[in-house]
Structures are given as structure tokens and as C-alpha cells.
Enzyme design. Sequence first.
Site, mmCIF file in Angstrom:
data_model
loop_
_atom_site.group_PDB
_atom_site.id
_atom_site.type_symbol
_atom_site.label_atom_id
_atom_site.label_comp_id
_atom_site.label_asym_id
_atom_site.label_seq_id
_atom_site.Cartn_x
_atom_site.Cartn_y
_atom_site.Cartn_z
ATOM 1 C CD GLU A 63 -57.958 -47.946 104.842
ATOM 2 O OE1 GLU A 63 -58.507 -47.245 104.273
ATOM 3 O OE2 GLU A 63 -57.379 -49.119 104.210
HETATM 4 C C1 LIG Z 1 -66.914 -40.955 108.129
HETATM 5 C C2 LIG Z 1 -66.802 -42.299 107.250
HETATM 6 C C3 LIG Z 1 -66.248 -42.213 106.151
HETATM 7 C C4 LIG Z 1 -65.928 -43.683 105.592
HETATM 8 N N1 LIG Z 1 -65.190 -43.588 104.203
HETATM 9 C C5 LIG Z 1 -65.038 -44.723 103.530
HETATM 10 C C6 LIG Z 1 -64.861 -44.865 102.204
HETATM 11 O O1 LIG Z 1 -64.147 -43.893 101.642
HETATM 12 N N2 LIG Z 1 -64.979 -45.756 101.462
HETATM 13 C C7 LIG Z 1 -65.346 -47.047 102.119
HETATM 14 O O2 LIG Z 1 -65.492 -48.050 101.574
HETATM 15 N N3 LIG Z 1 -65.913 -46.984 103.474
HETATM 16 C C8 LIG Z 1 -65.788 -45.894 104.451
HETATM 17 N N4 LIG Z 1 -66.125 -45.768 105.531
HETATM 18 C C9 LIG Z 1 -66.600 -47.174 106.213
HETATM 19 C C10 LIG Z 1 -65.717 -47.576 107.121
HETATM 20 O O3 LIG Z 1 -64.708 -48.452 106.598
HETATM 21 C C11 LIG Z 1 -66.525 -48.759 107.974
HETATM 22 O O4 LIG Z 1 -67.181 -48.087 109.025
HETATM 23 C C12 LIG Z 1 -65.526 -49.658 109.053
HETATM 24 O O5 LIG Z 1 -64.786 -50.282 108.013
HETATM 25 C C13 LIG Z 1 -66.431 -50.308 109.912
HETATM 26 O O6 LIG Z 1 -67.489 -51.069 109.293
HETATM 27 P P1 LIG Z 1 -68.954 -51.097 110.024
HETATM 28 O O7 LIG Z 1 -69.000 -49.333 110.317
HETATM 29 O O8 LIG Z 1 -69.666 -51.634 109.493
HETATM 30 O O9 LIG Z 1 -68.486 -51.672 111.574
HETATM 31 P P2 LIG Z 1 -68.631 -53.138 112.032
HETATM 32 O O10 LIG Z 1 -67.942 -53.705 110.855
HETATM 33 O O11 LIG Z 1 -70.070 -53.532 112.085
HETATM 34 O O12 LIG Z 1 -67.782 -53.165 113.276
HETATM 35 C C14 LIG Z 1 -68.593 -52.750 114.540
HETATM 36 C C15 LIG Z 1 -67.634 -53.112 115.631
HETATM 37 O O13 LIG Z 1 -67.360 -54.727 115.807
HETATM 38 C C16 LIG Z 1 -66.009 -54.891 115.688
HETATM 39 N N5 LIG Z 1 -65.714 -56.066 114.731
HETATM 40 C C17 LIG Z 1 -66.443 -56.226 113.379
HETATM 41 N N6 LIG Z 1 -65.724 -57.473 112.830
HETATM 42 C C18 LIG Z 1 -64.847 -57.935 113.666
HETATM 43 C C19 LIG Z 1 -63.994 -59.063 113.993
HETATM 44 N N7 LIG Z 1 -64.063 -59.931 112.784
HETATM 45 N N8 LIG Z 1 -63.555 -59.141 115.171
HETATM 46 C C20 LIG Z 1 -63.504 -58.437 116.106
HETATM 47 N N9 LIG Z 1 -64.255 -57.458 115.991
HETATM 48 C C21 LIG Z 1 -65.155 -56.859 115.055
HETATM 49 C C22 LIG Z 1 -65.430 -53.650 114.917
HETATM 50 O O14 LIG Z 1 -64.066 -53.597 115.544
HETATM 51 C C23 LIG Z 1 -66.239 -52.470 115.584
HETATM 52 O O15 LIG Z 1 -65.865 -51.983 116.702
HETATM 53 C C24 LIG Z 1 -66.406 -44.602 106.005
HETATM 54 C C25 LIG Z 1 -67.045 -44.674 107.423
HETATM 55 C C26 LIG Z 1 -67.314 -43.532 108.031
HETATM 56 C C27 LIG Z 1 -67.878 -43.318 109.369
#
Ligand SMILES: Cc1cc2nc3c(=O)[nH]c(=O)nc-3n(C[C@H](O)[C@H](O)[C@H](O)COP(=O)(O)OP(=O)(O)OC[C@H]3O[C@@H](n4cnc5c(N)ncnc54)[C@H](O)[C@@H]3O)c2cc1C
Length: 597
Positions: free
Chosen positions: A442
Site C-alpha cells: 500500500e
Molecule cells: C504479501 C503481499 C501482498 C500484496 N498485496 C497486493 C495486492 O493485493 N494488490 C497489489 O496490486 N499489490 C500487492 N502487493 C504488492 C505491493 O503493493 C508491492 O510489493 C509494493 O508496492 C512495492 O513494490 P515492489 O515490491 O515492486 O518494490 P519496489 O517498488 O521495487 O521497491 C523496492 C524499494 O525501493 C524503494 N523505491 C521504489 N521506488 C522509489 C522511489 N520512487 N523513490 C524512493 N524509493 C523508491 C521502495 O521504497 C523499496 O524500499 C503485495 C505485496 C506483498 C508482498
Amino acid sequence: MPEYTAPLADMRFVLEHLADLQSVASLPGFDHVEADAVYSVLEESARFMEDLVAPLNRGGDLQGSVRNADGTVTTPDGFVAAYKAYVGAGWGGVVFPAEYGGGGFPWLVGIAMQEMLTSANMAFSMCPLLNQGAVDMLLHHASEEHKETYLPKMISGEWTGTMNLTEPQAGSDVGALTTKAVPQDDGTYRITGTKIFISFGEHDLSENIIHLVLARTPSAPPGTKGISCFIVPKYLLDDDGSLGARNDVTCVGIEHKMGIKASPTCVLSYGDRGEGAVGFLIGEENAGMRYMFTMMNNARLSVGVEGLGLAERAFQMAVTYAKERKQGRVPGYPAGHQSAIVEHPDVRRMLLTQRAGIEALRGVIYLNAAALDRASHGADEAARAAGAELADLLTPVSKGWGTDLGVELTSLALQVFGGMGYIEETGVAQHVRDARIAPIYEGTNGIQAIDLVGRKLPMRGGAAVGDHLDRMAALDADLAAAGADLASIREALADGVAALRSVTDWLLANGLANPLDALAGATPYLRQFSMVTGGWVMALQALAATALLAGATPADRAFLEGKVLTARFYCEQLLPQAAGLGPAVTATNRDLAAAVF
Ligand SMILES: Cc1cc2nc3c(=O)[nH]c(=O)nc-3n(C[C@H](O)[C@H](O)[C@H](O)COP(=O)(O)OP(=O)(O)OC[C@H]3O[C@@H](n4cnc5c(N)ncnc54)[C@H](O)[C@@H]3O)c2cc1C
């Protein structure tokens, strides 16, 4: 001994004296809501969560949800029956409009119920939580026809909703998503692509699943401006509304996770059978991101509640254990005496730190929910705008600080158990593992901090944050009038607000011109902003409890004195740490940019 006891007295104190349920219930549209009836509903909900939902928590963790060879998903033993009972009691619809079968209660009441649901069983709570987000989206943006088709069954919980944003290459960067939506002559769309990490994307709790899917139409501009939002039901509906053909969406895998193992986190494939899953556009093409923003505050607040709920549950376990476990001798006892660890000052520090964090967080989160109610139901435009602005400011605090504290405080609860905390059978380790996801989804907490600095701080040229600082500083007169008992709270809050004002001024003066410097300081700023806001809430708590003490019965005195004591502990021993974050906020990007990795 029950596994979880809802902290009804604490919740009621915040509802009554901090978030002012009485005045929220008197807002236009809540005429049928009586504050006293709310407390009865909460008591009933507490019994349900304690008796039916909490006992499934540990078994759910051990068993997990399982994907079967045919792509169906089986939730752990007891989940189906508990969910049916949840739907039967109508708990999922409490905050939604009566015209679609909901209870029409304020969000504030829903958030209190959500706290208990999450404490009882976070993995189980994810299904109603995602459904709530989907309902919220449809309520705001779907056509009347779609509302009538989907909302009654989703609000009752007979069908559940999901949110499909994430793809392998599109996490925080939602604008990078590539799932396709091709318009058809009949007005529907065909959806093809892969979504990952979809909570409760497939399960056996409800007869239909309504996926809300972000995708791009062929003519969409790149990035977030080209995202549209679609309704993609697992089962399409026949003309009479009954379940029809299976839509082309398949669960092709579920993740093996660190925590919330009973919540199936699914990889969903759209269009495996060929032409694509049938989808129905919500609102207009390319407006999907804008629609997401309207429900974001509610969804983020709900995730903040996960931090609160788990911290509370783990704290209850830690207190029980600390009273039973005997180790060492507290000075003053004769040789040979073994003290319960709850008597050791350092263990008491751990417990009081948990209680203070939980109470500050509960105050912030409930005030945030009340602000959302004022934003949607305020008597006039000015009242609604003020509610919306406070909700905008508090949301990154509830989500970011709330979920960080969820991790920190559950970990502190585990520390109270010593080695036994690290052993799974004790049960507290599950809460630490479960809590760890909340700072990630989120909007990661890094994104929350950027939201505070990049979107909230510039609101009205900094005046929105300025008003919040003034609101907190204005408590000084009441604290002064309360006398010597609250003097240290007064001093600590004044220092905290002054320190926060100073770094806020620095960010406003430097951040707009040097965005990298502002981004570099965002996370410590969110922490400082949150800790000071928590101090304000604790000062409000101390003032309310002090006023009530004057006419209190002996039984109530202990409770109220405890509220003052916890507020004093927070302000004297935790709040001063906030000012120490100042140098990190104003350090600029220099060293971060120069560091070699
Ligand atoms: C158990 C679980 C349930 C989930 N449920 C849902 C769901 O129901 N529906 C859905 O759509 N998604 C869901 N998600 C996905 C979740 O919302 C994403 O994992 C989250 O948005 C982060 O994206 P990412 O994992 O690709 O991390 P990334 O975006 O790759 O981030 C990696 C790191 O880089 C940092 N970062 C990335 N971009 C920036 C920026 N612009 N500036 C500064 N820092 C940055 C982040 O803060 C983080 O620390 C779920 C994930 C999990 C693990």
C-alpha cells in the site's frame, strides 16, 4: 485465558475523548448513529473476534493457504466457517451506505472494528480489507448499473473484491504496468497480462471474486496518465444476476511468504485461454490512477491499523509472559528470591514503551478516521475541506509510522520473551513476521515519506502543515492550566513542536529548490513529524484523563491515572528523541549521493 482480549476500555477512551465520536455521529448523514449503540456494537464485534477469529490465527500460520493443481486455493481449516459467520453477522458492511445494504456507520467506527479484526487474525483480515478497498472504489467511481450489480453482494461479503495493481516490472512505479485492455464492440474490454502479489486473488471463502484491474487501452498515453481501471469478475453474471461462465483469469501460483501465510498472495494470469478476460471499464479511460487516489487515504489508514492491531496483540502476550516468567532478583528482595521479570525496570521499560506507542498510535489513527468522516460528511464545504486536509496530513503518519511501530513494538514484545520469543511455539514470533509486510505494501514507507514531503508539505504553500504545528502548539495554554502534574508534558511538547517547525521551515526554504535534498530527508522528517504528532495526541490524552479524574470513582481512577502516566512516559522519554532526527532531515543529499555501493 483468551488468546486476545479486545482493549474496549482503551478504545472507548479514544473514541469518546480524543476522536469525539459524539460529534462525528452528529454529522449530516449519521442521524441514525447513537454513540451508546456504537459501544454495544463494538462489544459484540469484540466477542466475535475473540471467540471465532483469534483462535484461527496460529493454525492459519502453520497450515497456510494452498494452491491446488486445478488453480483453486484452499484456505486453512476453520476459515470458511469463520468467514461465513462474519458475513452472516454483517460485519463487513458496517461503514457502507444503507442503500446498498450497509450500516451507514462512520469510518471511525469501522476503524475500531478493524483494529480488533486485525489483532485477532491479520491474515484473515486481509480478505475483508481488500474487499473494502474495492467497494470504496466502486462507490466513488462506478456507474449506477455496476453499483447495483456488484455492491450489495460485496458489501454483504458474499462476494469479495481484490485490487490488481502490481506486475513484475511495476511495483512502486505503477505507471510501468503493461496489462492490456482492448475495447470490444459490445462495450466490454478483453484483458490480458499478469498481475503478481494479489492478496486473496483466489480463495474458497466466497462464491465470486470481483477483481479490480489496472490496465492500458491501446491508445493510452505512457505512464500513470494512461491507466484505466476495470471490473473483472471471476464468474461472469447471467442476465438474471446469477453466476455464469468462468472468466479467463487463473491463479497460476501463490507466494511462500515470511508471514500472513494464511492470506493467499496470488499470481493471476489474465487471458490464458486466448482472447482475454472480460472486463468492464470503471468511469472513463485513462482515469484509473485518479480514481485510485480517491480511495488511497482509506486504504493506507487501514494498513496503518495493521501495525496497531499486531502491536496490541503482541503486547498482551508480553504482559502475560512477563508476569509468569521468573528470573533473577530485583534489588530489595532477600537472597534466594526469584522475581517475575515484570518487576525488572528494564522489562517494565519495554512494556511501557509498547503501551505508549500503542496508545499514541491509536489516538493518531482514530483521529485520522474521524477526519475522513468530516471530509465526507462535514456540514459545509469549509468543514469538509478542513477534514480532508487533516486526513491528508495524518495518512502518511498512520501508514508509515503505524506500520514501522508495528514492526518495532512486536519485536519488543518478542524481546520480553527472551529466547522463548524466538521459538515459534510461543506464538509471538508470528506477529513479528506478520507485521513485516505492512511497511511494504500500500505504498512502501519510503513512498509515504515522499508523499508527506512532496505532496502534503506544499499544500497551501506550507500553510496546511503550519496550521498543524499551530494546532499542536495551541495545547500549551491548556497544559499550563492543568498545573504541575502535566508540566513535563507541556515542556516536551513545546520542544518537539519547535524542533519540527524548524526543520519544516528548512524543507520549505530548501526543498522546493533542491528536491533531492528534500527526498534525502523525507524518511527522518516523517518519523519526526509522527513522533511529535504522537506527543500531541498523548498530551490530549493526559488533559482528558486529568479532567475526568476530578469526579472519578475509585475504579476509574486507576485507569485514568494510567492514561496520564503513559502520556508522561511518552513525552518525557520518547518524544525528546524526535528532535535528534533534525540533523538527518537537513543533512542534504551530499553524502547519500557521494556514497559508493
Ligand atoms: C504479501 C503481499 C501482498 C500484496 N498485496 C497486493 C495486492 O493485493 N494488490 C497489489 O496490486 N499489490 C500487492 N502487493 C504488492 C505491493 O503493493 C508491492 O510489493 C509494493 O508496492 C512495492 O513494490 P515492489 O515490491 O515492486 O518494490 P519496489 O517498488 O521495487 O521497491 C523496492 C524499494 O525501493 C524503494 N523505491 C521504489 N521506488 C522509489 C522511489 N520512487 N523513490 C524512493 N524509493 C523508491 C521502495 O521504497 C523499496 O524500499 C503485495 C505485496 C506483498 C508482498
